[in-house]
Write a protein that holds these residues in place. Structure first.
Motif, PDB file in Angstrom:
ATOM      1  N   PRO A 146       0.599  -1.533   0.129  1.00 20.65           N
ATOM      2  CA  PRO A 146      -0.284   0.133   0.368  1.00 20.65           C
ATOM      3  C   PRO A 146       0.926   1.347   0.006  1.00 20.65           C
ATOM      4  O   PRO A 146       1.992   1.236   0.482  1.00 20.65           O
ATOM      5  N   ALA A 161       2.535   2.402  -2.493  1.00 18.97           N
ATOM      6  CA  ALA A 161       3.378   2.445  -2.879  1.00 18.97           C
ATOM      7  C   ALA A 161       3.410   3.643  -4.312  1.00 18.97           C
ATOM      8  O   ALA A 161       5.073   3.755  -5.042  1.00 18.97           O
ATOM      9  N   GLY A 162       2.428   3.164  -4.741  1.00 19.48           N
ATOM     10  CA  GLY A 162       1.533   4.379  -5.999  1.00 19.48           C
ATOM     11  C   GLY A 162       1.207   4.094  -7.043  1.00 19.48           C
ATOM     12  O   GLY A 162       0.938   3.810  -8.074  1.00 19.48           O
ATOM     13  N   LYS A 163       1.312   2.939  -6.709  1.00 17.21           N
ATOM     14  CA  LYS A 163       0.112   2.028  -8.046  1.00 17.21           C
ATOM     15  C   LYS A 163      -0.557   2.446  -8.427  1.00 17.21           C
ATOM     16  O   LYS A 163      -0.951   2.144  -9.614  1.00 17.21           O
ATOM     17  N   SER A 164      -2.035   3.309  -7.805  1.00 16.53           N
ATOM     18  CA  SER A 164      -3.270   3.617  -8.494  1.00 16.53           C
ATOM     19  C   SER A 164      -2.783   4.777  -8.930  1.00 16.53           C
ATOM     20  O   SER A 164      -2.915   5.830  -9.957  1.00 16.53           O
ATOM     21  N   SER A 165      -1.417   5.360  -8.386  1.00 13.91           N
ATOM     22  CA  SER A 165      -1.445   6.940  -9.533  1.00 13.91           C
ATOM     23  C   SER A 165      -0.687   6.487 -10.748  1.00 13.91           C
ATOM     24  O   SER A 165      -0.283   7.016 -11.125  1.00 13.91           O
ATOM     25  N   VAL A 180      -6.665   7.763  -5.630  1.00 17.78           N
ATOM     26  CA  VAL A 180      -5.424   8.055  -4.704  1.00 17.78           C
ATOM     27  C   VAL A 180      -5.729   9.338  -3.251  1.00 17.78           C
ATOM     28  O   VAL A 180      -5.949   9.486  -3.545  1.00 17.78           O
ATOM     29  N   THR A 181      -5.013   8.002  -2.598  1.00 12.55           N
ATOM     30  CA  THR A 181      -5.163   8.519  -1.584  1.00 12.55           C
ATOM     31  C   THR A 181      -3.921   8.338  -0.647  1.00 12.55           C
ATOM     32  O   THR A 181      -2.640   7.250  -0.793  1.00 12.55           O
ATOM     33  N   ASP A 182      -3.453   9.167   0.543  1.00  6.59           N
ATOM     34  CA  ASP A 182      -2.879   8.586   1.382  1.00  6.59           C
ATOM     35  C   ASP A 182      -2.760   7.546   2.881  1.00  6.59           C
ATOM     36  O   ASP A 182      -1.797   7.076   3.212  1.00  6.59           O
ATOM     37  N   THR A 208      -7.320   1.115  -1.983  1.00  6.66           N
ATOM     38  CA  THR A 208      -8.235   0.567  -2.890  1.00  6.66           C
ATOM     39  C   THR A 208      -8.083  -0.743  -2.330  1.00  6.66           C
ATOM     40  O   THR A 208      -7.662  -2.120  -2.125  1.00  6.66           O
ATOM     41  N   ASN A 251       9.122   3.427  -7.877  1.00  8.29           N
ATOM     42  CA  ASN A 251       8.423   4.386  -8.175  1.00  8.29           C
ATOM     43  C   ASN A 251       8.750   5.798  -7.031  1.00  8.29           C
ATOM     44  O   ASN A 251       9.707   4.987  -6.585  1.00  8.29           O
ATOM     45  N   ASP A 271      11.370  10.810  -7.770  1.00  6.94           N
ATOM     46  CA  ASP A 271      11.370  12.378  -7.583  1.00  6.94           C
ATOM     47  C   ASP A 271      11.914  12.601  -6.465  1.00  6.94           C
ATOM     48  O   ASP A 271      12.321  13.138  -6.047  1.00  6.94           O
ATOM     49  N   VAL A 272      11.400  11.417  -5.512  1.00  7.68           N
ATOM     50  CA  VAL A 272      12.132  12.271  -4.143  1.00  7.68           C
ATOM     51  C   VAL A 272      13.357  11.837  -4.147  1.00  7.68           C
ATOM     52  O   VAL A 272      13.853  12.368  -3.095  1.00  7.68           O
ATOM     53  N   SER A 306       8.355   8.303 -11.300  1.00  7.76           N
ATOM     54  CA  SER A 306       7.421   8.900 -10.733  1.00  7.76           C
ATOM     55  C   SER A 306       6.229   9.416 -11.069  1.00  7.76           C
ATOM     56  O   SER A 306       5.868   9.874 -12.485  1.00  7.76           O
ATOM     57  N   ALA A 307       5.508   7.841 -10.466  1.00 10.10           N
ATOM     58  CA  ALA A 307       3.922   7.637 -11.235  1.00 10.10           C
ATOM     59  C   ALA A 307       3.553   9.684 -11.039  1.00 10.10           C
ATOM     60  O   ALA A 307       2.578   9.582 -11.561  1.00 10.10           O
ATOM     61  N   LYS A 308       3.405  10.359  -9.939  1.00  9.77           N
ATOM     62  CA  LYS A 308       3.331  11.577 -10.371  1.00  9.77           C
ATOM     63  C   LYS A 308       3.109  12.430 -10.477  1.00  9.77           C
ATOM     64  O   LYS A 308       2.816  12.961 -10.954  1.00  9.77           O
TER      65      LYS A 308
HETATM   66  P1  GDP Z   1      -1.402   2.367  -4.189  1.00  8.33           P
HETATM   67  O1  GDP Z   1      -1.421   2.702  -2.364  1.00  8.33           O
HETATM   68  O2  GDP Z   1       0.258   1.787  -4.281  1.00  8.33           O
HETATM   69  O3  GDP Z   1      -2.154   2.884  -4.941  1.00  8.33           O
HETATM   70  O4  GDP Z   1      -0.828   4.101  -4.187  1.00  8.33           O
HETATM   71  P2  GDP Z   1      -1.561   6.017  -4.607  1.00  8.33           P
HETATM   72  O5  GDP Z   1      -1.311   5.557  -5.444  1.00  8.33           O
HETATM   73  O6  GDP Z   1      -2.608   6.049  -3.529  1.00  8.33           O
HETATM   74  O7  GDP Z   1       0.316   6.403  -3.873  1.00  8.33           O
HETATM   75  C1  GDP Z   1       0.173   6.620  -2.224  1.00  8.33           C
HETATM   76  C2  GDP Z   1       0.217   8.393  -2.099  1.00  8.33           C
HETATM   77  O8  GDP Z   1       1.717   7.940  -2.618  1.00  8.33           O
HETATM   78  C3  GDP Z   1      -0.090   9.174  -2.957  1.00  8.33           C
HETATM   79  O9  GDP Z   1      -0.309   9.919  -1.843  1.00  8.33           O
HETATM   80  C4  GDP Z   1       0.514   9.412  -3.719  1.00  8.33           C
HETATM   81  O10 GDP Z   1       0.493  11.372  -3.464  1.00  8.33           O
HETATM   82  C5  GDP Z   1       2.382   8.909  -3.377  1.00  8.33           C
HETATM   83  N1  GDP Z   1       2.691   8.646  -4.881  1.00  8.33           N
HETATM   84  C6  GDP Z   1       2.509   8.247  -5.562  1.00  8.33           C
HETATM   85  N2  GDP Z   1       3.437   8.140  -6.662  1.00  8.33           N
HETATM   86  C7  GDP Z   1       4.124   9.213  -6.527  1.00  8.33           C
HETATM   87  C8  GDP Z   1       5.472   9.680  -6.852  1.00  8.33           C
HETATM   88  O11 GDP Z   1       5.837   9.080  -7.907  1.00  8.33           O
HETATM   89  N3  GDP Z   1       6.380  10.598  -6.546  1.00  8.33           N
HETATM   90  C9  GDP Z   1       5.949  10.987  -4.966  1.00  8.33           C
HETATM   91  N4  GDP Z   1       6.152  11.851  -4.570  1.00  8.33           N
HETATM   92  N5  GDP Z   1       4.512  10.254  -4.415  1.00  8.33           N
HETATM   93  C10 GDP Z   1       4.016   9.279  -4.903  1.00  8.33           C
END
Ligand code: GDP
Length: 464
Positions: free
Chosen positions: A232, A234-238, A251-253, A258, A337, A340-341, A366-368
């Motif tokens: 969770p 990791a950025g899958k949805s992003s 997409v949430t924190d 999901t 993913n 950018d950080v 960087s999905a974001k």
């Molecule tokens: P999931 O739970 O794997 O689906 O993750 P989400 O896509 O919901 O992303 C979780 C958090 O990570 C969110 O706050 C996103 O904005 C953030 N995030 C996702 N991809 C990136 C990225 O490439 N860079 C940064 N800095 N944050 C990201």
């Protein structure tokens, strides 16, 4: 020779309100029927004597009743889609207009066409072979540019040509063996098995190559079943959103939001991905989340490709390692993913290499910020299609009927090889060569049962 079929008619366009609708008529009465219902605007034209390959403008009429203003296309056989006389009426695309004209055509003697009957006639009248007829439907059904290109090549005869080439070589060798057995004075079979062996090896490798293209062909035609996994946040949805170019997934924190799987068909650069975004795979006490986790695991089993999304801005965790162990032997790509950080995310995440295969591609993204998506796509092409997808030369088998026939032909060729190696008499070779010849013939529709032909064309749309 053109078969003596009755005259058929159908609406060839989608039946909904649209700019234009087309009614297609094929058969020996097509022109006669048209002459009874069409009045050209040009008073010098007689509807009973319209020229071939011409377009005429006029009214479709039911006696005094003007039904619509249309253009009609005249294509006399044998140079037409079906090889019969074909007429197409282009009218306004209203549902009632197209049905009224179709019914009028039928009342003047045509019969409603069955699904695919126009293409079936093109096949039965020898204009195209069965694999080309199937390609017609594949062109219509193609989901992406690559599938369309492949189907068009098949329609033009890329597969048929290959099959014809192998078959004619097989036929030549069979004829040679038969002649030599009949007339040993003039044809010697001394040393012949070794020559035949070289041919058989060539046919085996050509058949094998076609068979090996089936997986790629299926991925092209149906899409690649792709599973996105990772812990969770990791950025899958992003990542999915970055691919979709729109905000469909949530997409949430908050970890674990999901909960269910979400399927999207995404076409990127001629490749269709049937993407399944899964709930984060982890052990959870939350029951709804546990169901999601189970479902995600099931989806993972079925996937053609797994995309492991890692949050490379933090050290590798046990959760990551558990997932990596689960997908150890799967075809996968690692997406580091949040590049950018950390500037050099791969360094921070180096430990991951202990858990992945040497050939598993690793891409920083960087999905974001939508970075690394192009690298991902080019690696995807490389990985799934070995770089062949952009080549116009490659033949991809997409049809399971063709695959089965090729499988059978391959086994027959292998039997010939065994007979040669075991020094069997030459007439043994011809039996298996004939089997291979016939199996390859099934692909192009030679000596196939009527039931099979009917079954194939029943899957077509009406009017095609
Ligand atoms: P999931 O739970 O794997 O689906 O993750 P989400 O896509 O919901 O992303 C979780 C958090 O990570 C969110 O706050 C996103 O904005 C953030 N995030 C996702 N991809 C990136 C990225 O490439 N860079 C940064 N800095 N944050 C990201």
């Amino acid at each position: 020779m053109v078969n003596d079929f009755d005259t058929i008619a159908a609406i060839a366009t989608a039946v909904s309100n649209a700019g234009i609708g087309i009614i297609r008529i094929s058969g020996q009465d097509s022109l006669k029927i048209l002459s009874e219902i069409f009045l050209p605007f040009d008073k010098n034209k007689d509807a009973g004597h319209l020229d071939n390959y011409r377009i005429y403008y006029g009214n479709i009429v039911d006696y005094d009743d003007i039904i619509d203003e249309c253009i009609v296309l005249i294509m006399k056989g044998p140079h037409s889609y079906t090889r019969e006389d074909v007429v197409e009426i282009d009218c306004h695309g209203g549902v009632s207009v197209v049905y009224r004209i179709l019914n009028l055509v039928i009342s003047h003697g045509a019969r409603p066409a069955e699904p695919g009957e126009f293409t079936k006639r093109a096949f039965l009248n020898g204009r195209i072979d069965l694999s080309q007829a199937e390609a017609v439907m594949d062109v219509i059904d193609s989901r992406n540019e690559t599938a369309r290109r492949n189907s068009m090549a098949q329609l033009k005869g890329s597969l048929s040509d290959k099959i014809h080439q192998i078959r004619s070589e097989v036929l030549y060798q069979m004829a040679f063996i038969e002649s030599a057995l009949d007339d040993p004075e003039h044809f010697s079979l001394e040393g012949y098995p070794q020559i035949l062996l070289q041919y058989v090896d060539k046919w085996v490798s050509e058949t094998d190559k076609l068979l090996n293209s089936y997986d790629d062909g299926r991925f092209i035609a149906e899409g690649i079943r792709t599973c996105i996994v990772g812990k969770p946040n990791a950025g899958k949805s992003s990542f999915l959103n970055a691919l979709l170019g729109e905000d469909r997934a949530i997409v949430t924190d908050v970890a674990g939001t999901t909960r269910d799987t979400l399927e999207e068909t995404i076409t990127v650069d001629g490749i269709t991905l049937n993407v399944i975004d899964t709930a984060g795979i982890r052990n959870s006490a939350d029951q709804i989340e546990r169901i999601g986790v189970e479902k995600a695991k099931r989806e993972m089993e079925l996937a053609d490709l797994i995309l492991f999304v890692a949050d490379s801005s933090m050290p590798l965790e046990k959760e990551d390692i558990d997932i990596l162990k689960d997908i150890q032997n799967r075809k996968k790509m690692i997406l580091l993913n949040k590049s950018d950080v950390l500037e050099d995310s791969k360094d921070e995440y180096r430990q991951i290499y202990d858990y992945i295969g040497e050939t598993d591609p690793v891409i920083s993204i960087s999905a974001k910020y939508h970075q690394g998506i192009d690298d991902f796509i080019s690696e995807l092409k490389n990985m799934m299609f070995h770089g062949k997808i952009d080549s116009n030369q490659e033949i991809f088998i997409t049809n399971v009927r063709h695959k089965n026939a090729l499988d059978d032909a391959l086994s027959s060729f292998q039997c010939v090889r065994r007979s040669i190696e075991e020094n069997m008499p030459e007439d043994f070779f011809t039996i298996d060569l004939m089997n291979a010849y016939e199996k390859l013939g099934v692909i192009i529709g030679e000596a196939v049962e009527e039931d099979l032909v009917n079954q194939i064309f029943s899957k077509f749309c009406t009017g095609k």
